[in-house]
Design an enzyme around this catalytic site. Structure first.
Site, mmCIF file in Angstrom:
data_model
loop_
_atom_site.group_PDB
_atom_site.id
_atom_site.type_symbol
_atom_site.label_atom_id
_atom_site.label_comp_id
_atom_site.label_asym_id
_atom_site.label_seq_id
_atom_site.Cartn_x
_atom_site.Cartn_y
_atom_site.Cartn_z
ATOM 1 N N HIS A 104 42.238 35.882 47.662
ATOM 2 C CA HIS A 104 43.062 35.429 46.537
ATOM 3 C C HIS A 104 44.322 34.736 47.045
ATOM 4 C CE1 HIS A 104 45.023 39.138 47.769
ATOM 5 N NE2 HIS A 104 46.106 38.758 47.098
ATOM 6 N N ASP A 106 48.361 34.751 45.662
ATOM 7 C CA ASP A 106 49.082 35.680 44.798
ATOM 8 C C ASP A 106 49.357 35.080 43.415
ATOM 9 O OD1 ASP A 106 49.165 37.723 46.677
ATOM 10 O OD2 ASP A 106 50.925 36.856 47.653
ATOM 11 N N HIS A 253 44.443 35.040 51.070
ATOM 12 C CA HIS A 253 44.446 36.190 51.965
ATOM 13 C C HIS A 253 43.593 37.314 51.388
ATOM 14 C CE1 HIS A 253 47.932 36.612 49.317
ATOM 15 N NE2 HIS A 253 47.829 37.918 49.446
ATOM 16 N N ARG A 268 56.512 43.980 49.057
ATOM 17 C CA ARG A 268 56.381 42.525 49.076
ATOM 18 C C ARG A 268 57.404 41.897 48.151
ATOM 19 N NH1 ARG A 268 51.037 40.221 46.529
ATOM 20 N NH2 ARG A 268 52.374 39.364 44.914
HETATM 21 C C1 SIN Z 1 48.695 41.246 48.969
HETATM 22 O O1 SIN Z 1 47.737 40.726 48.413
HETATM 23 O O2 SIN Z 1 49.814 40.790 48.892
HETATM 24 C C2 SIN Z 1 48.488 42.478 49.811
HETATM 25 C C3 SIN Z 1 48.136 42.074 51.194
HETATM 26 C C4 SIN Z 1 48.040 43.252 52.097
HETATM 27 O O3 SIN Z 1 48.346 44.374 51.699
HETATM 28 O O4 SIN Z 1 47.688 43.051 53.256
#
Ligand code: SIN
Length: 282
Positions: A104, A106, A253, A268
Site C-alpha cells: 500500500h 499510506d 510498502h 509514525r
Molecule cells: C505502515 O504501513 O506505515 C507500517 C509499516 C511498518 O510497520 O513497517
C-alpha cells in the site's frame, strides 16, 4: 553497497534505485537549512531514507516531519485527543492484525494523500523479523510494456479507506465513513517528473469506466506484478531507534508480520501533500 556524499552527510544505498541509509545526522537536534535541503534532495533521489541510532521524543519526531510540510492526521485517529498526528504502530501476541500488512501507499484514500511518512521504531521483535519492504513504483511503471503504459495512462481509480480500515482492521468508521477518492492510475511525481504506477492493493477498489471483472482483472495483474517482482524491492531491517522516511508518491510498502507472538512498537508521523496526485495529461 556504494556510499555517496551530500554536503551534510554520507549515504549508503540499499539498492541501486531505491533506499539509502543516512550517516551523520542527529534528528534530535534542529536541522539547519542546508541539512534540510540535503535530506530533501536525498529523499527525492532515493525514495526511502533510513536514519539509525536516533533518540527522539514525540516533539522531535513531529519537528522532523514538519520540515516537509503540514502534519497529517490519520483517519483512524479521529477520536484520539492527544497527539492525533502520531500514529501508533504496535503489534504484540494479542494483535488481530499488524498495520500495513499488505502492499500500500499510506492513506491513498485521502484527497491529498500523505506525501511523506516517517516511522520511528523503538522496539523490534525478539528473535528478529518485522522488516518493512518498499517497492519502487517508478520502476514498476517502466517495466510495463509501452502498450500497457499507454492503456493505463488515461485511467482513474477509486481508493477507498473502508477497504483496509473496515475490511481488514474491523475499525468503526467516523460519521460519514472513511475517505474515498479518485486518483490517476499513472501519476506524475511532482518533484522528479517521473511517471508512477499509482494503484495499490490496500486501498484501490476499482478502475472507473470498466466492468467489475475488467477492473478486477487489470488491478489483480498489476498487484501480482508488484508482489512478484523482487527487483522493485528494498528491504529495511529495523533496529531499535531507527527512523525511516519514505515518499508515498513513488513507493509502496509492506510490513512483514513474521514475528508472532513477539512484539514490535513504533510511531509514525506523515506529511500532507500540497497537491493531489496528478495524471499524465494534467
Ligand atoms: C505502515 O504501513 O506505515 C507500517 C509499516 C511498518 O510497520 O513497517
Amino acid at each position: 553497497m556504494p556510499t555517496r556524499d551530500y554536503d551534510s552527510f554520507r549515504i549508503r544505498t540499499l539498492t541501486p534505485h531505491l533506499g539509502a541509509e543516512v550517516d551523520g545526522l542527529d534528528l534530535s537536534q534542529p536541522l539547519n537549512d542546508s541539512e534540510i535541503a540535503d535530506v530533501r534532495k536525498a529523499w527525492a533521489d532515493w525514495g526511502v531514507l533510513v536514519f539509525r541510532n536516533q533518540i527522539l521524543d514525540r516533539e522531535a519526531h513531529k519537528a522532523f516531519g514538519r520540515y516537509f510540510g503540514e502534519l497529517h492526521v490519520h483517519p483512524m485517529n479521529y477520536a484520539r485527543s492527544q497527539d492525533p498526528e502520531i500514529l501508533i504502530v504496535k503489534t504484540d501476541a494479542n494483535s488481530p492484525y499488524t498495520a500495513g500488512d499488505a502492499w500500500h501507499t499510506d492513506v491513498s484514500c485521502d484527497e491529498f494523500p500523505p506525501m511523506a511518512s516517517a516511522l520511528y521504531i523503538t522496539e523490534t521483535p525478539e528473535g528478529g523479523g518485522g522488516d518493512t519492504l518498499y517497492a519502487d513504483m517508478c520502476l514498476a511503471y517502466e517495466l510495463l510494456s509501452p502498450t500497457m503504459q499507454e492503456f493505463l495512462e488515461g485511467l482513474t481509480a477509486v481508493h477507498d479507506g473502508a477497504l483496509p480500515y473496515v475490511g481488514a482492521y474491523k475499525s468503526t468508521p467516523p460519521e460519514g465513513g472513511y475517505p474515498r477518492h479518485e486518483h490517476p492510475v499513472i501519476a506524475v511525481h511532482p518533484e522528479t517528473g517521473r511517471k508512477v504506477l499509482y494503484v495499490n492493493s490496500g486501498f484501490t477498489s476499482h478502475i472507473k469506466g470498466m466492468s467489475r471483472w475488467e477492473s478486477r482483472a487489470i488491478l489483480d495483474a498489476l498487484f501480482e506484478m508488484i508482489a512478484t517482482t523482487p527487483r522493485l524491492i528494498a528491504r529495511v531491517e529495523w533496529e531499535p531507534n531507527t527512523l525511516t522516511l519514505w515518499d508515498n508518491r513513488c513507493t509502496q510498502h509492506h510490513a512483514v508480520w513474521d514475528y508472532h507472538p513477539n512484539s514490535r512498537y513504533g510511531e509514525r508521523v506523515s506529511v500532507v501533500a500540497d497537491t493531489r496526485p496528478a495524471g499524465v495529461s494534467a
